[in-house]
Enzyme design. Structure first.
Site, PDB file in Angstrom:
ATOM      1  N   CYS A 283       0.836  -1.216   0.000  1.00 53.59           N
ATOM      2  CA  CYS A 283       0.000   0.000   0.000  1.00 53.59           C
ATOM      3  C   CYS A 283       0.869   1.263   0.000  1.00 53.59           C
ATOM      4  O   CYS A 283       1.505   1.548  -1.013  1.00 53.59           O
ATOM      5  CB  CYS A 283      -1.004  -0.055   1.143  1.00 53.59           C
ATOM      6  SG  CYS A 283      -2.393   1.043   0.836  1.00 53.59           S
TER       7      CYS A 283
ATOM      8  N   HIS B  46      -3.346  -4.963   1.619  1.00 55.03           N
ATOM      9  CA  HIS B  46      -2.670  -5.219   2.904  1.00 55.03           C
ATOM     10  C   HIS B  46      -2.612  -6.724   3.179  1.00 55.03           C
ATOM     11  O   HIS B  46      -3.503  -7.257   3.858  1.00 55.03           O
ATOM     12  CB  HIS B  46      -3.430  -4.523   4.034  1.00 55.03           C
ATOM     13  CG  HIS B  46      -3.198  -3.046   4.090  1.00 55.03           C
ATOM     14  ND1 HIS B  46      -2.268  -2.460   4.912  1.00 55.03           N
ATOM     15  CD2 HIS B  46      -3.763  -2.045   3.393  1.00 55.03           C
ATOM     16  CE1 HIS B  46      -2.272  -1.159   4.739  1.00 55.03           C
ATOM     17  NE2 HIS B  46      -3.179  -0.879   3.817  1.00 55.03           N
TER      18      HIS B  46
ATOM     19  N   GLU C  19      -0.999  -8.322   5.234  1.00 51.84           N
ATOM     20  CA  GLU C  19      -0.771  -8.627   6.654  1.00 51.84           C
ATOM     21  C   GLU C  19      -2.068  -8.686   7.446  1.00 51.84           C
ATOM     22  O   GLU C  19      -2.047  -9.021   8.628  1.00 51.84           O
ATOM     23  CB  GLU C  19       0.200  -7.591   7.260  1.00 51.84           C
ATOM     24  CG  GLU C  19      -0.372  -6.202   7.516  1.00 51.84           C
ATOM     25  CD  GLU C  19      -0.537  -5.332   6.263  1.00 51.84           C
ATOM     26  OE1 GLU C  19      -0.384  -5.854   5.135  1.00 51.84           O
ATOM     27  OE2 GLU C  19      -0.855  -4.135   6.430  1.00 51.84           O
TER      28      GLU C  19
HETATM   29  N1  GLN Z   1      -3.442   6.460   1.106  1.00 51.96           N
HETATM   30  C1  GLN Z   1      -2.169   6.156   1.684  1.00 51.96           C
HETATM   31  C2  GLN Z   1      -1.041   6.885   0.953  1.00 51.96           C
HETATM   32  O1  GLN Z   1      -1.159   7.261  -0.177  1.00 51.96           O
HETATM   33  C3  GLN Z   1      -1.890   4.662   1.679  1.00 51.96           C
HETATM   34  C4  GLN Z   1      -2.884   3.959   2.549  1.00 51.96           C
HETATM   35  C5  GLN Z   1      -2.390   2.669   3.126  1.00 51.96           C
HETATM   36  O2  GLN Z   1      -1.202   2.380   3.173  1.00 51.96           O
HETATM   37  N2  GLN Z   1      -3.316   1.913   3.636  1.00 51.96           N
HETATM   38  O3  GLN Z   1      -0.056   7.077   1.545  1.00 51.96           O
END
Ligand code: GLN
Length: 186
Positions: free
Chosen positions: A76, A165, A167
């Site tokens: 992410c 995610h 995890e």
């Molecule tokens: N929206 C976040 C970003 O751009 C990422 C969100 C996440 O890691 N769950 O940094």
């Protein structure tokens, strides 16, 4: 195994590694990288994590870690930080994987959702939280899983990125893939 521990989902990754029998070292400075066989850049807030990477002078050491052939997984916000280019409130990225990451690409109405991936990791449950989308994967990038046609799990050499995610579910196939890429010690 190291986890960059500036902000974000550090402990959930550590718990998955523990389940797989790997010890997690929290990385907060260059020295912490010594002797690690692989590294995770967790999800969280890429703006905050990138400021921390700058403050701790970790950008170049992380690029060096990748150059040494040791695997890195970014999830992410971590995937955003690995990308070649970042769109929609760009943050300085490491440029370790040839994709463009579009931050918060699912919009505010769809802050989080989950879906099953298609591809090499059939049935992998993907949890998306204010997730980025990855576009324009380069010729050296392998797309390992997609949701709605969009790449959600990509690999380039020993660099792995997921927009979800891994995890947060009981399915540890992404972490197992990271461990499988650790170079064998001669
Ligand atoms: N929206 C976040 C970003 O751009 C990422 C969100 C996440 O890691 N769950 O940094």
């Amino acid at each position: 195994m190291g986890i960059v521990a500036i902000q974000g989902d550090v402990e959930a990754h550590a718990a998955v590694l523990a389940r797989l029998g790997a010890e997690a070292v929290r990385v907060r400075c260059e020295k912490d990288l010594d002797g690690l066989s692989a590294l995770i850049l967790p999800g969280g807030e890429s703006t905050t994590i990138s400021k921390g990477l700058e403050r701790l002078r970790l950008y170049e050491p992380l690029r060096g870690f990748a150059r040494s052939g040791r695997p890195i997984l970014g999830t992410c916000a971590g995937a955003v930080l690995l990308a070649r280019e970042v769109e929609n409130h760009p943050v300085p990225s490491l440029g370790l994987i040839d994709v463009v990451a579009v931050r918060n690409a699912y919009g505010t109405q769809v802050d989080s959702f989950s879906a099953d991936a298609e591809g090499d990791f059939e049935g992998l449950r993907c949890v998306f939280i204010r997730a980025p989308r990855l576009r324009r994967p380069g010729p050296d990038v392998q797309v390992r899983a997609r949701v709605d046609g969009w790449p959600v799990f990509v690999e380039q050499g020993a660099v792995l990125a997921t927009t979800f995610h891994p995890e947060l579910t009981g399915d540890s196939r992404v972490h197992e893939r990271l461990l499988a890429l650790v170079p064998a010690v001669p």
